[in-house]
Design a protein around this motif. Sequence first.
Motif, PDB file in Angstrom:
ATOM      1  N   VAL A 200      15.756  16.455  22.243  1.00  0.00           N
ATOM      2  CA  VAL A 200      15.616  17.489  21.207  1.00  0.00           C
ATOM      3  C   VAL A 200      15.163  16.867  19.887  1.00  0.00           C
ATOM      4  CG1 VAL A 200      16.844  19.227  19.855  1.00  0.00           C
ATOM      5  CG2 VAL A 200      17.326  18.981  22.293  1.00  0.00           C
ATOM      6  N   GLY A 201      15.745  15.732  19.525  1.00  0.00           N
ATOM      7  CA  GLY A 201      15.383  15.063  18.282  1.00  0.00           C
ATOM      8  C   GLY A 201      13.938  14.601  18.257  1.00  0.00           C
ATOM      9  N   ALA A 202      13.442  14.079  19.387  1.00  0.00           N
ATOM     10  CA  ALA A 202      12.049  13.626  19.463  1.00  0.00           C
ATOM     11  C   ALA A 202      11.095  14.794  19.247  1.00  0.00           C
ATOM     12  CB  ALA A 202      11.783  12.971  20.814  1.00  0.00           C
ATOM     13  N   LEU A 203      11.417  15.953  19.807  1.00  0.00           N
ATOM     14  CA  LEU A 203      10.572  17.143  19.643  1.00  0.00           C
ATOM     15  C   LEU A 203      10.523  17.589  18.187  1.00  0.00           C
ATOM     16  CD1 LEU A 203       8.925  19.427  20.933  1.00  0.00           C
ATOM     17  CD2 LEU A 203      11.062  20.682  21.270  1.00  0.00           C
ATOM     18  N   LEU A 204      11.665  17.646  17.530  1.00  0.00           N
ATOM     19  CA  LEU A 204      11.708  18.045  16.118  1.00  0.00           C
ATOM     20  C   LEU A 204      10.952  17.049  15.231  1.00  0.00           C
ATOM     21  CD1 LEU A 204      15.427  19.205  15.731  1.00  0.00           C
ATOM     22  CD2 LEU A 204      13.393  20.640  15.893  1.00  0.00           C
ATOM     23  N   THR A 205      11.041  15.771  15.558  1.00  0.00           N
ATOM     24  CA  THR A 205      10.379  14.745  14.756  1.00  0.00           C
ATOM     25  C   THR A 205       8.874  14.916  14.751  1.00  0.00           C
ATOM     26  OG1 THR A 205      12.136  13.124  15.181  1.00  0.00           O
ATOM     27  CG2 THR A 205      10.001  12.263  14.494  1.00  0.00           C
ATOM     28  N   ILE A 206       8.293  15.087  15.930  1.00  0.00           N
ATOM     29  CA  ILE A 206       6.834  15.151  16.009  1.00  0.00           C
ATOM     30  C   ILE A 206       6.282  16.434  15.384  1.00  0.00           C
ATOM     31  CG2 ILE A 206       6.536  16.319  18.239  1.00  0.00           C
ATOM     32  CD1 ILE A 206       4.495  14.031  18.893  1.00  0.00           C
TER      33      ILE A 206
ATOM     34  N   GLU B 231      15.605  15.609   8.825  1.00  0.00           N
ATOM     35  CA  GLU B 231      16.960  15.044   8.761  1.00  0.00           C
ATOM     36  C   GLU B 231      17.791  15.477   9.971  1.00  0.00           C
ATOM     37  OE1 GLU B 231      19.012  13.171   6.856  1.00  0.00           O
ATOM     38  OE2 GLU B 231      17.347  12.392   5.706  1.00  0.00           O
ATOM     39  N   THR B 232      17.624  16.737  10.391  1.00  0.00           N
ATOM     40  CA  THR B 232      18.346  17.229  11.563  1.00  0.00           C
ATOM     41  C   THR B 232      17.962  16.422  12.798  1.00  0.00           C
ATOM     42  OG1 THR B 232      18.485  19.476  10.656  1.00  0.00           O
ATOM     43  CG2 THR B 232      18.755  19.233  13.039  1.00  0.00           C
ATOM     44  N   ALA B 233      16.658  16.189  12.959  1.00  0.00           N
ATOM     45  CA  ALA B 233      16.187  15.367  14.077  1.00  0.00           C
ATOM     46  C   ALA B 233      16.800  13.983  14.019  1.00  0.00           C
ATOM     47  CB  ALA B 233      14.661  15.274  14.050  1.00  0.00           C
ATOM     48  N   ASN B 234      16.805  13.405  12.819  1.00  0.00           N
ATOM     49  CA  ASN B 234      17.345  12.061  12.650  1.00  0.00           C
ATOM     50  C   ASN B 234      18.836  12.013  12.938  1.00  0.00           C
ATOM     51  OD1 ASN B 234      18.319   9.698  10.503  1.00  0.00           O
ATOM     52  ND2 ASN B 234      16.369   9.278  11.496  1.00  0.00           N
ATOM     53  N   VAL B 235      19.548  13.058  12.537  1.00  0.00           N
ATOM     54  CA  VAL B 235      20.999  13.120  12.747  1.00  0.00           C
ATOM     55  C   VAL B 235      21.353  13.199  14.226  1.00  0.00           C
ATOM     56  CG1 VAL B 235      22.982  14.673  12.523  1.00  0.00           C
ATOM     57  CG2 VAL B 235      21.687  14.021  10.513  1.00  0.00           C
ATOM     58  N   ILE B 236      20.710  14.088  14.951  1.00  0.00           N
ATOM     59  CA  ILE B 236      21.102  14.267  16.353  1.00  0.00           C
ATOM     60  C   ILE B 236      20.645  13.067  17.204  1.00  0.00           C
ATOM     61  CG2 ILE B 236      21.193  16.769  16.209  1.00  0.00           C
ATOM     62  CD1 ILE B 236      18.553  16.962  17.554  1.00  0.00           C
ATOM     63  N   ILE B 237      19.494  12.475  16.830  1.00  0.00           N
ATOM     64  CA  ILE B 237      19.083  11.250  17.521  1.00  0.00           C
ATOM     65  C   ILE B 237      20.081  10.132  17.222  1.00  0.00           C
ATOM     66  CG2 ILE B 237      17.359   9.403  17.594  1.00  0.00           C
ATOM     67  CD1 ILE B 237      15.219  11.547  17.118  1.00  0.00           C
ATOM     68  N   GLY B 238      20.411   9.967  15.949  1.00  0.00           N
ATOM     69  CA  GLY B 238      21.302   8.885  15.544  1.00  0.00           C
ATOM     70  C   GLY B 238      22.686   9.019  16.135  1.00  0.00           C
ATOM     71  N   THR B 239      23.216  10.248  16.179  1.00  0.00           N
ATOM     72  CA  THR B 239      24.552  10.469  16.726  1.00  0.00           C
ATOM     73  C   THR B 239      24.609  10.077  18.192  1.00  0.00           C
ATOM     74  OG1 THR B 239      24.967  12.274  15.159  1.00  0.00           O
ATOM     75  CG2 THR B 239      26.343  12.197  17.136  1.00  0.00           C
ATOM     76  N   ALA B 240      23.574  10.459  18.940  1.00  0.00           N
ATOM     77  CA  ALA B 240      23.522  10.087  20.353  1.00  0.00           C
ATOM     78  C   ALA B 240      23.283   8.590  20.524  1.00  0.00           C
ATOM     79  CB  ALA B 240      22.420  10.877  21.057  1.00  0.00           C
ATOM     80  N   TYR B 241      22.380   8.055  19.722  1.00  0.00           N
ATOM     81  CA  TYR B 241      21.958   6.658  19.874  1.00  0.00           C
ATOM     82  C   TYR B 241      23.095   5.681  19.614  1.00  0.00           C
ATOM     83  CZ  TYR B 241      19.020   2.489  19.208  1.00  0.00           C
ATOM     84  OH  TYR B 241      18.448   1.249  19.293  1.00  0.00           O
TER      85      TYR B 241
END
Length: 510
Positions: A99-105, A130-140
């Motif tokens: 989901v985060g990758a999709l929002l980023t691009i 920021e939302t993309a970064n947050v959900i990616i970061g939380t999972a990562y």
Amino acid sequence: MENQKKRWVYTPHKISVWRSIGYGINDMNGASWGTLVGSYLMFFLTTYGKLSAASVGLLFLIGKFLNAIMSMLAGSISDRLYSTKIGRRFGRRHLLLLVGALLTIIFFPLLFTVVPGSFWWYLVAFVMVETANVIIGTAYETLATEMTPNADDRVKMSSIRLFISAFATFSVSALPATLLAVLGQGAKAYTISGIVFGIVFAISTLITYRSTWEHSPEEVEEFESSNRSTDDSKENSFMSSIRDYWEMLRNKSARYMVSIYFLTYFAKDCFSTAFLYYVVFVLGFSQTLGQGIASLSFIGMIVVPVAAYMLIKTKNPKLNWSTSFSIIFVVMAGFFVLSLQHSSLGKGNTIITLIVLGVLWQIGRQFLEYTAWQVIPLVPDVDTIVSSKLRTGTFAAVQSFTRQLTGALGSALLGFILEWGGFKSGALHQTAQAQDAILVVLIVVPVISISIAWWMVSRFNLNQRTHKILHDEIERLQAGGNKDDVAPETKAVVENLTGYKWDKVWQKNS
């Protein structure tokens, strides 16, 4: 259930160098975004977006605050996704990466589109990135802990990750600097950079998505069901989430690590956000030179092996942190003296001094970041011996919330102080008061923050040696070992790391 266990997202592999690269390449996204916001997003918005410094500060504060809340929700959601059909199919962590990758691009390029004076355009774009970064970061941030319990393997993964992070930080500064030199001092260089980085960041996250694994739903259910207290099932998910966060922050190691992380990254964010303003408006040089000095972050690729060697050799992050803090204090003193003496030094000597200080800053910064990310994956295990739960996502959310807070306060602080100092958006020259305001954010605030962090580091005892003692004890207790049979050294280590007396830990049947 058997088919579920065979999914690649739940299948462990040997932690090889290539596997570590696949894990670490997501930091092309995470590290770059933090550097980008700190180094030139605010400059872009005040210079080409035609927003006032106070408006940009407010934009960052609103965006970061909303996403700080999102980070807390993301952690709770991530920890519970294994109980849903889609979470079981894609993985409770890996679904968020997708989901985060999709929002980023989609939204990253929009943030660097020139829409003069449009506060709402930039706010929406900023919040979505920021939302993309947050959900990616939380999972990562959960992956290293879930991929392996071995602290040495985690050091290997994090070392390669930090090497990639250093390259990413260099790229974020080098590409705009190159485009500014080729295209001239204009917005086009920043817009092209935004498009390129949006694509690269999304691809990097997808590579990590395919290169990593996580605990299977069966593993999580088995571990937590065997350790769940009878009262847990009576709580609704909202109250359970609030309790999880509260318990996490009551843990001594988590509380100290979050505080050290906040203070050091706040100092770094303040410096990075103010640096381009310092070069352009205090020293009177071009954006190209400022971005060029910032691109010295490639030095970090040299520092990482040295920092890794020191940590592996001593197994003591305190030495790395102290090295970082000492260098940063020297750099702060140097930038202050340079602000007073640059006129008498002359242009050539000032540039040479600026380069030397820039190199030292990158060395100190890289030691700081490297050390933090070696210790962070160890913290959830300290919570586990208290709570008897696998709450990696909860700690990742607390950590992500902290990161959002540092970015929000650093950027907002500069914006409000610049406004107080009479900074004029788009002006080529600024008043002495505006220059003093830049120095406050660049030097004074970081020195205070680092001083407090150094005091906390001296009282923080989580390292590879103590983590192994703690993790071995978790395995003993999970296998049915008697709490009363604990070794005296182990008991002392656990009590020191958790801040709890021995009779208060591992109360799985209370």
